[in-house]
Design a protein around this motif. Sequence first.
Motif, PDB file in Angstrom:
ATOM      1  N   ASP A 160     -38.892 -51.978 -20.395  1.00 22.28           N
ATOM      2  CA  ASP A 160     -39.492 -50.993 -21.295  1.00 22.28           C
ATOM      3  C   ASP A 160     -40.665 -51.612 -22.045  1.00 22.28           C
ATOM      4  N   SER A 161     -41.245 -50.864 -22.971  1.00 22.98           N
ATOM      5  CA  SER A 161     -42.458 -51.318 -23.647  1.00 22.98           C
ATOM      6  C   SER A 161     -42.223 -52.549 -24.514  1.00 22.98           C
ATOM      7  N   GLN A 162     -40.955 -52.851 -24.809  1.00 22.40           N
ATOM      8  CA  GLN A 162     -40.633 -54.029 -25.617  1.00 22.40           C
ATOM      9  C   GLN A 162     -39.992 -55.135 -24.792  1.00 22.40           C
ATOM     10  N   GLY A 163     -40.093 -55.027 -23.476  1.00 22.48           N
ATOM     11  CA  GLY A 163     -39.580 -56.083 -22.609  1.00 22.48           C
ATOM     12  C   GLY A 163     -38.071 -56.090 -22.466  1.00 22.48           C
ATOM     13  N   ARG A 164     -37.438 -54.941 -22.696  1.00 20.47           N
ATOM     14  CA  ARG A 164     -35.986 -54.837 -22.575  1.00 20.47           C
ATOM     15  C   ARG A 164     -35.632 -53.987 -21.354  1.00 20.47           C
ATOM     16  N   PRO A 165     -34.405 -54.084 -20.863  1.00 14.61           N
ATOM     17  CA  PRO A 165     -33.985 -53.133 -19.836  1.00 14.61           C
ATOM     18  C   PRO A 165     -34.165 -51.702 -20.348  1.00 14.61           C
ATOM     19  N   PRO A 166     -34.607 -50.781 -19.502  1.00 11.42           N
ATOM     20  CA  PRO A 166     -34.986 -49.459 -19.979  1.00 11.42           C
ATOM     21  C   PRO A 166     -33.829 -48.487 -20.191  1.00 11.42           C
ATOM     22  N   GLY A 167     -32.624 -48.853 -19.787  1.00  7.32           N
ATOM     23  CA  GLY A 167     -31.486 -47.968 -19.973  1.00  7.32           C
ATOM     24  C   GLY A 167     -30.808 -48.195 -21.310  1.00  7.32           C
TER      25      GLY A 167
ATOM     26  N   PRO B 266     -25.906 -52.356 -25.318  1.00  4.13           N
ATOM     27  CA  PRO B 266     -25.234 -52.649 -24.047  1.00  4.13           C
ATOM     28  C   PRO B 266     -23.709 -52.587 -24.120  1.00  4.13           C
ATOM     29  N   SER B 267     -23.144 -52.902 -25.280  1.00  3.55           N
ATOM     30  CA  SER B 267     -21.682 -52.889 -25.368  1.00  3.55           C
ATOM     31  C   SER B 267     -21.101 -51.486 -25.278  1.00  3.55           C
ATOM     32  N   ARG B 268     -21.959 -50.467 -25.364  1.00  2.00           N
ATOM     33  CA  ARG B 268     -21.492 -49.082 -25.245  1.00  2.00           C
ATOM     34  C   ARG B 268     -22.016 -48.406 -23.981  1.00  2.00           C
ATOM     35  N   ALA B 269     -22.605 -49.188 -23.090  1.00  2.00           N
ATOM     36  CA  ALA B 269     -23.183 -48.636 -21.861  1.00  2.00           C
ATOM     37  C   ALA B 269     -22.254 -48.874 -20.680  1.00  2.00           C
TER      38      ALA B 269
ATOM     39  N   LEU C 127     -26.689 -54.329 -11.606  1.00  2.00           N
ATOM     40  CA  LEU C 127     -25.578 -53.947 -12.481  1.00  2.00           C
ATOM     41  C   LEU C 127     -24.653 -55.114 -12.787  1.00  2.00           C
ATOM     42  N   LEU C 128     -24.306 -55.895 -11.766  1.00  2.00           N
ATOM     43  CA  LEU C 128     -23.265 -56.905 -11.933  1.00  2.00           C
ATOM     44  C   LEU C 128     -23.769 -58.214 -12.521  1.00  2.00           C
ATOM     45  N   THR C 129     -25.069 -58.339 -12.712  1.00  3.61           N
ATOM     46  CA  THR C 129     -25.594 -59.509 -13.428  1.00  3.61           C
ATOM     47  C   THR C 129     -26.058 -59.153 -14.834  1.00  3.61           C
ATOM     48  N   HIS C 130     -26.060 -57.878 -15.153  1.00  2.00           N
ATOM     49  CA  HIS C 130     -26.599 -57.432 -16.436  1.00  2.00           C
ATOM     50  C   HIS C 130     -25.491 -57.017 -17.400  1.00  2.00           C
ATOM     51  N   PRO C 131     -25.811 -56.898 -18.689  1.00  2.00           N
ATOM     52  CA  PRO C 131     -24.799 -56.496 -19.661  1.00  2.00           C
ATOM     53  C   PRO C 131     -24.345 -55.058 -19.440  1.00  2.00           C
ATOM     54  N   GLY C 132     -23.456 -54.600 -20.305  1.00  2.00           N
ATOM     55  CA  GLY C 132     -22.847 -53.305 -20.109  1.00  2.00           C
ATOM     56  C   GLY C 132     -21.539 -53.460 -19.349  1.00  2.00           C
ATOM     57  N   THR C 133     -20.911 -52.338 -19.082  1.00  2.00           N
ATOM     58  CA  THR C 133     -19.664 -52.313 -18.319  1.00  2.00           C
ATOM     59  C   THR C 133     -19.946 -51.654 -16.978  1.00  2.00           C
TER      60      THR C 133
END
Length: 225
Positions: free
Chosen positions: A79-86, A92-95, A125-131
């Motif tokens: 995204d515009s701030q260099g973060r994952p866009p989702g 991430p703990s609620r995604a 998905l499996l290397t990134h945060p979230g569930t």
Amino acid sequence: GSRPSTGATKQMVLPLRLTSLQRVSYNKLHAHVYTLSARRQQTVNWCDQTGGTASAFDFTTKGILQEAVSRREYWRLSDSQGRPPGVIGLWPSRAVTFLDNHDTGSTLNHWPYPWKNLPEGYAYLLTHPGTPCIFYDHLKTEGNGLRKAILDLINVRKAHGIHVRSKVTIRKASADVYAATIDDKLAMKIGPGDWSPNMVGIKINNKELKLNCSGHQFAVWEAQP
């Protein structure tokens, strides 16, 4: 929306059919990819209104990820701030991340993730945060090396303790490649473009990273002890 830190142990998950997405049919949602950032905030706001006790399916990650791989526009994954866009880029703990479910894929097939790009989708998905959620139809599929890729990636996630709040540092997001490091433990790339952590001089513990697994348009490297 604010993102309160909560020690709540009882959680619920937002119903699969997000209210904010009901007005847009699955087969037309790809045309609305640029509005998904607003929907990301709506999802975060919903979780916030529950006091941080609920998680939500991250439709924004699914939408942008499948647009990126199908259009060869991997720049979308920052995204515009260099973060994952989702939602994983905000809370991430609620995604709860996913590529397909019984509505989008399977027999209904309303909004399927591109079949040939499933291995790299799971690499994300499996290397990134979230569930991350793995669709059973995908797990039981031997074709395209999909089952092996999923199992390899699960093992990598477990071995290195990647979790819902893991830190992602995006290293490259261009037309043909997305690359990131996670928790100073892993490096990964998806897309047809050429990239490796050793090629660009990334080291962890003053050592080059070692290739752990790879498949169609993805690779994952791990730090050496």
